[in-house]
Enzyme design. Structure first.
Site, PDB file in Angstrom:
ATOM      1  N   GLU A  25       0.809  -1.231   0.000  1.00 51.25           N
ATOM      2  CA  GLU A  25       0.000   0.000   0.000  1.00 51.25           C
ATOM      3  C   GLU A  25       0.839   1.276   0.000  1.00 51.25           C
ATOM      4  O   GLU A  25       0.390   2.327   0.447  1.00 51.25           O
ATOM      5  CB  GLU A  25      -0.978  -0.003   1.183  1.00 51.25           C
ATOM      6  CG  GLU A  25      -1.948  -1.166   1.122  1.00 51.25           C
ATOM      7  CD  GLU A  25      -2.904  -1.204   2.296  1.00 51.25           C
ATOM      8  OE1 GLU A  25      -3.889  -0.462   2.263  1.00 51.25           O
ATOM      9  OE2 GLU A  25      -2.658  -1.983   3.232  1.00 51.25           O
ATOM     10  N   THR A  30       0.155   2.351  -8.280  1.00 50.40           N
ATOM     11  CA  THR A  30      -0.363   3.617  -8.806  1.00 50.40           C
ATOM     12  C   THR A  30       0.676   4.278  -9.699  1.00 50.40           C
ATOM     13  O   THR A  30       0.343   4.841 -10.746  1.00 50.40           O
ATOM     14  CB  THR A  30      -0.754   4.561  -7.648  1.00 50.40           C
ATOM     15  OG1 THR A  30      -1.622   3.868  -6.744  1.00 50.40           O
ATOM     16  CG2 THR A  30      -1.473   5.800  -8.171  1.00 50.40           C
ATOM     17  N   ARG A 167      -7.802   0.472  -5.480  1.00 46.71           N
ATOM     18  CA  ARG A 167      -6.811  -0.308  -4.745  1.00 46.71           C
ATOM     19  C   ARG A 167      -7.025  -1.793  -5.022  1.00 46.71           C
ATOM     20  O   ARG A 167      -8.144  -2.302  -4.904  1.00 46.71           O
ATOM     21  CB  ARG A 167      -6.912  -0.030  -3.240  1.00 46.71           C
ATOM     22  CG  ARG A 167      -6.629   1.428  -2.887  1.00 46.71           C
ATOM     23  CD  ARG A 167      -5.190   1.795  -3.165  1.00 46.71           C
ATOM     24  NE  ARG A 167      -4.922   3.213  -2.965  1.00 46.71           N
ATOM     25  CZ  ARG A 167      -4.797   4.091  -3.929  1.00 46.71           C
ATOM     26  NH1 ARG A 167      -4.930   3.719  -5.199  1.00 46.71           N
ATOM     27  NH2 ARG A 167      -4.538   5.356  -3.674  1.00 46.71           N
ATOM     28  N   ASP A 189       6.358  -4.247 -11.511  1.00 47.39           N
ATOM     29  CA  ASP A 189       5.650  -4.004 -10.259  1.00 47.39           C
ATOM     30  C   ASP A 189       5.403  -5.346  -9.591  1.00 47.39           C
ATOM     31  O   ASP A 189       4.747  -6.213 -10.151  1.00 47.39           O
ATOM     32  CB  ASP A 189       4.323  -3.282 -10.556  1.00 47.39           C
ATOM     33  CG  ASP A 189       3.474  -3.076  -9.312  1.00 47.39           C
ATOM     34  OD1 ASP A 189       4.034  -3.119  -8.198  1.00 47.39           O
ATOM     35  OD2 ASP A 189       2.248  -2.868  -9.464  1.00 47.39           O
ATOM     36  N   GLN A 193       3.434  -7.217  -0.238  1.00 47.24           N
ATOM     37  CA  GLN A 193       3.125  -8.010   0.944  1.00 47.24           C
ATOM     38  C   GLN A 193       4.308  -8.921   1.278  1.00 47.24           C
ATOM     39  O   GLN A 193       5.046  -9.348   0.403  1.00 47.24           O
ATOM     40  CB  GLN A 193       1.866  -8.867   0.712  1.00 47.24           C
ATOM     41  CG  GLN A 193       0.600  -8.066   0.532  1.00 47.24           C
ATOM     42  CD  GLN A 193       0.520  -7.372  -0.802  1.00 47.24           C
ATOM     43  OE1 GLN A 193       1.118  -7.813  -1.777  1.00 47.24           O
ATOM     44  NE2 GLN A 193      -0.200  -6.278  -0.862  1.00 47.24           N
TER      45      GLN A 193
END
Length: 364
Positions: A25, A30, A167, A189, A193
């Protein structure tokens, strides 16, 4: 055959490979989406946009469920108006039935009940205290009644901005290829996690540079995977792991200190203080004002906060032994959902990447 391989190798050597790393996050995906918007011809396809529509609806489901669940955790619990209790139960039941799917299609009644809850005073109170529990940071964008009504349309096609705010957990390696000014780039990308980081090693070979993304606005939040660990501390520790990794010891890092908009907002409200989470913050002094980069909305406290966070990362390279391979950290203050900001930043990053690539070629 050898000529073909030679040409293939030359083509490979002309491609700048950028590895997007960072904690969960942080905004990595993005940034990758911005590259598609800015530099991939045609941008997102209709098929991709329809897929994102399902993911956005899933975001809305998760946001409402998180707020309704959080209301009961406060002491005393936050109550809904009695007339909205049925709406809350309907959404909880519907959300729990669809949690196993990412692409969601909800009936009009679902969104009508969402709008009714959004206007509830208790729901608003809980939403206003979202810094005290986990809530997707796109909530403020998607929860507006006019946006909810737009998304409820069965023929809804997300805009670029909708896609940027969406998201979705990255569970695989996503590659984006594009060209800028005749220079070819590949951005990889990978999931941030903990369980996804074993895949990072697959992308380490022949990397031109790393773009390491940090969520500066998460200084007060704990990790979703480990509720005992602060998100910003997790990012600092992960950056140290990347910097000291033997497979990356010759690779320079472009550091995106991301979510400056969220940091600015939290500092401005005065409710949250970095000093409550980092004990050395009260004793920190920002650099000389002639050298700082100040946003038009930055207060003196915001400037102190953003440079304090920057220095937590810059300290790591400075503590390595003198015989450690020399490379650089190139920091930027970013807001990944702001296309103009990312366009300006990447124009500079492009030049840095090309220069690094040329230096690497000389050493081969």
């Amino acid at each position: 055959m050898s000529c073909f391989c030679s040409e293939e190798q030359r083509e490979f050597n002309r491609t700048h490979k950028l590895l997007l790393l960072g904690a969960s996050e942080s905004g990595k995906s993005t940034v990758a989406k911005q590259m598609t918007i800015l530099h991939v011809e045609g941008g997102f396809t209709d098929v991709e946009r329809r897929k994102k529509a399902g993911e956005i609806r899933g975001n809305i489901r998760d946001i409402f469920l998180a707020i309704l669940t959080a209301m009961k955790t406060f002491d005393p619990p936050i109550a809904l108006n009695e007339s909205n209790l049925d709406h809350a139960q309907y959404l909880k039941d519907y959300a729990e039935r669809t949690l196993s799917t990412d692409e969601c299609v909800f009936p009009p009644e679902f969104y009508e009940r969402c709008v009714a809850l959004w206007e509830d005073s208790g729901f608003q109170e809980c939403y206003g205290r979202s810094d005290e529990y986990y809530l997707l940071d796109c909530a403020s964008y998607f929860l507006q009644p006019e946006k909810l009504r737009e998304i409820s349309d069965p023929n809804y096609i997300p805009s670029n901005q909708d896609i940027l705010y969406c998201r979705y957990v990255t569970r695989s390696i996503i590659q984006t290829d594009f060209s800028v000014g005749g220079n070819k780039f590949q951005i990889f990308d990978v999931g941030g996690q903990v369980g996804q980081r074993n895949k990072w090693i697959l992308c380490f070979s022949d990397v031109t540079a790393i773009i390491f993304v940090v969520s500066c606005g998460s200084f007060n939040l704990n990790c979703r995977e480990d509720s005992s660990k602060n998100q910003l501390v997790e990012s600092i520790e992960l950056f140290e792991w990347v910097w000291k990794n033997k497979w990356l010891q010759f690779v320079s890092v472009i550091l995106f200190l991301n979510k400056q908009d969220q940091l600015r907002k939290k500092i401005k409200t005065g409710k949250l203080k970095i000093g409550d989470y980092f004990e050395n913050y009260p004793y920190y002094s920002p650099p000389n004002h002639d050298t700082i980069k100040r946003h038009s909305e930055d207060t003196n406290e915001t400037v102190k906060a953003k440079y304090f966070i920057l220095d937590q990362f810059l300290e790591i390279p400075s503590h390595l032994p003198p015989n450690w391979p020399q490379r650089h950290v190139y920091p930027f203050f970013t807001t990944a959902v702001d296309t103009n900001n990312i366009n300006r930043v990447f124009n500079t990053c492009k030049d840095i990447t090309i220069r690094i690539h040329l230096e690497q070629a000389k050493q081969m």
